[in-house]
Write a protein that holds these residues in place. Structure first.
Motif, PDB file in Angstrom:
ATOM      1  N   LEU A   1      -2.630   8.224   2.838  1.00  0.00           N
ATOM      2  CA  LEU A   1      -2.271   9.573   3.270  1.00  0.00           C
ATOM      3  C   LEU A   1      -2.467   9.744   4.772  1.00  0.00           C
ATOM      4  O   LEU A   1      -1.609  10.289   5.474  1.00  0.00           O
ATOM      5  CB  LEU A   1      -3.107  10.601   2.513  1.00  0.00           C
ATOM      6  N   VAL A   2      -3.608   9.295   5.285  1.00  0.00           N
ATOM      7  CA  VAL A   2      -3.932   9.500   6.696  1.00  0.00           C
ATOM      8  C   VAL A   2      -2.990   8.733   7.615  1.00  0.00           C
ATOM      9  O   VAL A   2      -2.572   9.243   8.665  1.00  0.00           O
ATOM     10  CB  VAL A   2      -5.395   9.102   6.975  1.00  0.00           C
ATOM     11  N   PHE A   3      -2.576   7.527   7.205  1.00  0.00           N
ATOM     12  CA  PHE A   3      -1.789   6.683   8.111  1.00  0.00           C
ATOM     13  C   PHE A   3      -0.294   6.661   7.785  1.00  0.00           C
ATOM     14  O   PHE A   3       0.509   6.418   8.679  1.00  0.00           O
ATOM     15  CB  PHE A   3      -2.345   5.255   8.112  1.00  0.00           C
ATOM     16  N   ALA A   4       0.081   6.904   6.531  1.00  0.00           N
ATOM     17  CA  ALA A   4       1.502   6.849   6.177  1.00  0.00           C
ATOM     18  C   ALA A   4       2.159   8.222   6.186  1.00  0.00           C
ATOM     19  O   ALA A   4       3.327   8.342   6.546  1.00  0.00           O
ATOM     20  CB  ALA A   4       1.679   6.208   4.803  1.00  0.00           C
ATOM     21  N   VAL A   5       1.430   9.253   5.772  1.00  0.00           N
ATOM     22  CA  VAL A   5       2.008  10.608   5.753  1.00  0.00           C
ATOM     23  C   VAL A   5       1.036  11.589   6.424  1.00  0.00           C
ATOM     24  O   VAL A   5       0.549  12.536   5.800  1.00  0.00           O
ATOM     25  CB  VAL A   5       2.343  11.064   4.317  1.00  0.00           C
ATOM     26  N   PRO A   6       0.725  11.385   7.704  1.00  0.00           N
ATOM     27  CA  PRO A   6      -0.304  12.194   8.366  1.00  0.00           C
ATOM     28  C   PRO A   6       0.060  13.668   8.527  1.00  0.00           C
ATOM     29  O   PRO A   6      -0.819  14.476   8.805  1.00  0.00           O
ATOM     30  CB  PRO A   6      -0.443  11.514   9.737  1.00  0.00           C
ATOM     31  N   ASN A   7       1.346  14.036   8.357  1.00  0.00           N
ATOM     32  CA  ASN A   7       1.723  15.437   8.481  1.00  0.00           C
ATOM     33  C   ASN A   7       1.524  16.219   7.188  1.00  0.00           C
ATOM     34  O   ASN A   7       1.651  17.444   7.174  1.00  0.00           O
ATOM     35  CB  ASN A   7       3.189  15.569   8.909  1.00  0.00           C
ATOM     36  N   SER A   8       1.235  15.523   6.109  1.00  0.00           N
ATOM     37  CA  SER A   8       1.021  16.217   4.837  1.00  0.00           C
ATOM     38  C   SER A   8      -0.259  17.043   4.884  1.00  0.00           C
ATOM     39  O   SER A   8      -1.281  16.591   5.409  1.00  0.00           O
ATOM     40  CB  SER A   8       0.920  15.197   3.704  1.00  0.00           C
ATOM     41  N   PRO A   9      -0.240  18.260   4.337  1.00  0.00           N
ATOM     42  CA  PRO A   9      -1.490  19.040   4.256  1.00  0.00           C
ATOM     43  C   PRO A   9      -2.575  18.305   3.485  1.00  0.00           C
ATOM     44  O   PRO A   9      -3.762  18.532   3.714  1.00  0.00           O
ATOM     45  CB  PRO A   9      -1.053  20.317   3.523  1.00  0.00           C
ATOM     46  N   LEU A  10      -2.181  17.411   2.578  1.00  0.00           N
ATOM     47  CA  LEU A  10      -3.151  16.655   1.784  1.00  0.00           C
ATOM     48  C   LEU A  10      -3.892  15.607   2.607  1.00  0.00           C
ATOM     49  O   LEU A  10      -4.925  15.107   2.173  1.00  0.00           O
ATOM     50  CB  LEU A  10      -2.433  15.956   0.626  1.00  0.00           C
ATOM     51  N   ALA A  11      -3.359  15.276   3.780  1.00  0.00           N
ATOM     52  CA  ALA A  11      -3.942  14.209   4.604  1.00  0.00           C
ATOM     53  C   ALA A  11      -4.776  14.732   5.754  1.00  0.00           C
ATOM     54  O   ALA A  11      -5.343  13.939   6.508  1.00  0.00           O
ATOM     55  CB  ALA A  11      -2.823  13.315   5.158  1.00  0.00           C
ATOM     56  N   GLN A  12      -4.875  16.043   5.914  1.00  0.00           N
ATOM     57  CA  GLN A  12      -5.584  16.595   7.066  1.00  0.00           C
ATOM     58  C   GLN A  12      -7.093  16.350   6.962  1.00  0.00           C
ATOM     59  O   GLN A  12      -7.625  16.172   5.868  1.00  0.00           O
ATOM     60  CB  GLN A  12      -5.286  18.084   7.190  1.00  0.00           C
ATOM     61  N   PRO A  13      -7.782  16.314   8.100  1.00  0.00           N
ATOM     62  CA  PRO A  13      -9.213  15.964   8.088  1.00  0.00           C
ATOM     63  C   PRO A  13     -10.051  16.776   7.103  1.00  0.00           C
ATOM     64  O   PRO A  13     -10.878  16.210   6.377  1.00  0.00           O
ATOM     65  CB  PRO A  13      -9.635  16.221   9.541  1.00  0.00           C
ATOM     66  N   TRP A  14      -9.853  18.098   7.075  1.00  0.00           N
ATOM     67  CA  TRP A  14     -10.645  18.912   6.152  1.00  0.00           C
ATOM     68  C   TRP A  14     -10.336  18.530   4.712  1.00  0.00           C
ATOM     69  O   TRP A  14     -11.243  18.386   3.885  1.00  0.00           O
ATOM     70  CB  TRP A  14     -10.371  20.394   6.376  1.00  0.00           C
ATOM     71  N   SER A  15      -9.049  18.365   4.404  1.00  0.00           N
ATOM     72  CA  SER A  15      -8.669  18.002   3.037  1.00  0.00           C
ATOM     73  C   SER A  15      -9.290  16.670   2.638  1.00  0.00           C
ATOM     74  O   SER A  15      -9.792  16.520   1.521  1.00  0.00           O
ATOM     75  CB  SER A  15      -7.145  17.923   2.923  1.00  0.00           C
ATOM     76  N   ALA A  16      -9.261  15.687   3.532  1.00  0.00           N
ATOM     77  CA  ALA A  16      -9.755  14.349   3.211  1.00  0.00           C
ATOM     78  C   ALA A  16     -11.273  14.334   3.050  1.00  0.00           C
ATOM     79  O   ALA A  16     -11.800  13.932   2.002  1.00  0.00           O
ATOM     80  CB  ALA A  16      -9.315  13.356   4.281  1.00  0.00           C
ATOM     81  N   VAL A  17     -11.988  14.790   4.078  1.00  0.00           N
ATOM     82  CA  VAL A  17     -13.456  14.682   4.062  1.00  0.00           C
ATOM     83  C   VAL A  17     -14.060  15.630   3.026  1.00  0.00           C
ATOM     84  O   VAL A  17     -14.867  15.218   2.178  1.00  0.00           O
ATOM     85  CB  VAL A  17     -14.030  14.970   5.467  1.00  0.00           C
TER      86      VAL A  17
END
Length: 369
Positions: A66-82
């Motif tokens: 998510l972070v590297f392939a689709v970084p514009n997705s809301p699911l990949a944002q820092p808050w969502s991930a951490v």
């Protein structure tokens, strides 16, 4: 089975995404490698220091995608991930600690879903984090509940940090909110829609988890640009422009500038060089503002010539450029007119009135057809 049924099933089981752009494919592949490598090196270094042991977990691979392939997705944002992975780890630990092993996996994943949605931290790998922990109750005894939760948060934060650095170096915007100001200028004001209205639109069509308001604004603005080009077809700026009949030389004195603006309805008059190329623009409002600040034009310094008063033109388009390019620029930057040149020589101007006239004529032609 009918042919229509075969076609429907063929559509269901064919790729829904377009072919990847090679640049994006390479960037995502290298990013995934770099992200997991950074996490592995961090874990190795942390374990050497024996301060707080951390370790890689399988769901980090999904987070890396998510972070590297689709970084514009809301699911990949820092808050969502951490926050998503950390909340999921807490839910997995709670399920493994207090529930029967037969029910812990299903309940842990369900709790993770609820926690991530409530915390506005949707991150699909979080479901895998909760399931991984709930499937192995012995992990709590070997590692400790607090350590497991901290490990999920710390390692995800390291991955996100690697993503921030990698995307900055590769020229891609991450996180999404870093581009909010630019997206607002280019998209929201163009569309006449606020960020809140675009967010509501995404929610109405259940797309909030797939696309952010900033990207929706950019997509709609890009679609509007394409529609503008289709609207005006192959017409060029030279076809539509109004010829310029009034122009200043750089040495024209202030009283001559005042006289011209008093006798015409021009809002701005170009200043030309000796070869006919554009040097700048003198705006009516600036001239009259200077008059208003003085009791008499005699108080204006002799040096107040067109060359001293002019400003750079808002935009300069080639006469052969598609008129749609000029229209997009005028809408995007809120300018009333652009200048048209050919081979470095000023030929005319394109105003909003010219565009409106062209649009009305085009509409009438289509209606008659």
């Amino acid at each position: 089975m009918h042919g229509s049924d075969l076609s429907r099933w063929r559509l269901i089981f064919t790729p829904a995404m377009p072919r990847p752009v090679w640049k994006d494919l390479v960037r995502a592949t290298l990013g995934g490698f770099a992200g997991i490598a950074v996490c592995a090196v961090f874990a190795w270094g942390a374990n050497l220091s024996d301060v707080f042991p951390v370790f890689l977990i399988a769901p980090l691979g999904a987070s890396a995608f998510l972070v590297f392939a689709v970084p514009n997705s809301p699911l990949a944002q820092p808050w969502s991930a951490v926050a998503g992975n950390t909340l999921a780890a807490v839910c997995g630990v709670a399920a493994a600690k207090f529930l029967d092993p037969a029910f812990a996996p299903a309940v842990g994943v369900a709790m993770a879903f609820a926690a991530m949605m409530f915390g506005r931290a949707l991150h699909p790998p979080g479901g895998a984090v909760a399931l991984l922990i709930a499937l192995d109750p012995g992990l709590l005894e070997r590692t400790g509940a607090v350590e497991i939760c901290l490990n999920a948060g710390i390692m995800t934060a390291v991955l996100v940090g690697a993503g921030l650095a990698y995307h900055k170096l590769s020229g891609r915007k991450y996180p999404l909110r870093a581009g909010l100001a630019q997206g607002t200028a280019v998209g929201f004001s163009r569309l006449g829609l606020s960020k809140e209205e675009l967010t509501d639109l995404l929610a109405r069509f259940n797309q909030s988890a797939n696309l952010g308001a900033v990207d929706l604004g950019r997509l709609l603005a890009a679609a509007e640009d394409e529609a503008i080009h289709h609207r005006f077809g192959d017409r060029t700026c030279g076809d539509v422009m109004t010829e310029i009949t009034t122009a200043f030389g750089a040495g024209d004195p202030f009283h001559e500038i005042v006289r011209v603006f008093q006798q015409t309805d021009e809002l701005a008059v170009p200043v030309l060089k000796e070869d006919g190329s554009i040097a700048g623009m003198v705006w009516q409002r600036e001239v009259f503002n200077q008059l208003a600040r003085t009791k008499s034009t005699r108080l204006i310094l002799p040096a107040a010539s067109a060359g001293k008063l002019m400003r750079p033109p808002d935009a300069l388009f080639n006469a052969d450029a598609p008129v749609g390019d000029a229209v997009v620029h005028m809408l995007r930057h809120g300018v009333q007119q652009v200048l048209i040149e050919r081979n470095g020589v000023l030929k005319g101007r394109l105003t909003r009135s010219d565009i409106l006239e062209l649009a009305l004529l085009s509409g009438g032609a289509r209606k008659a057809a």
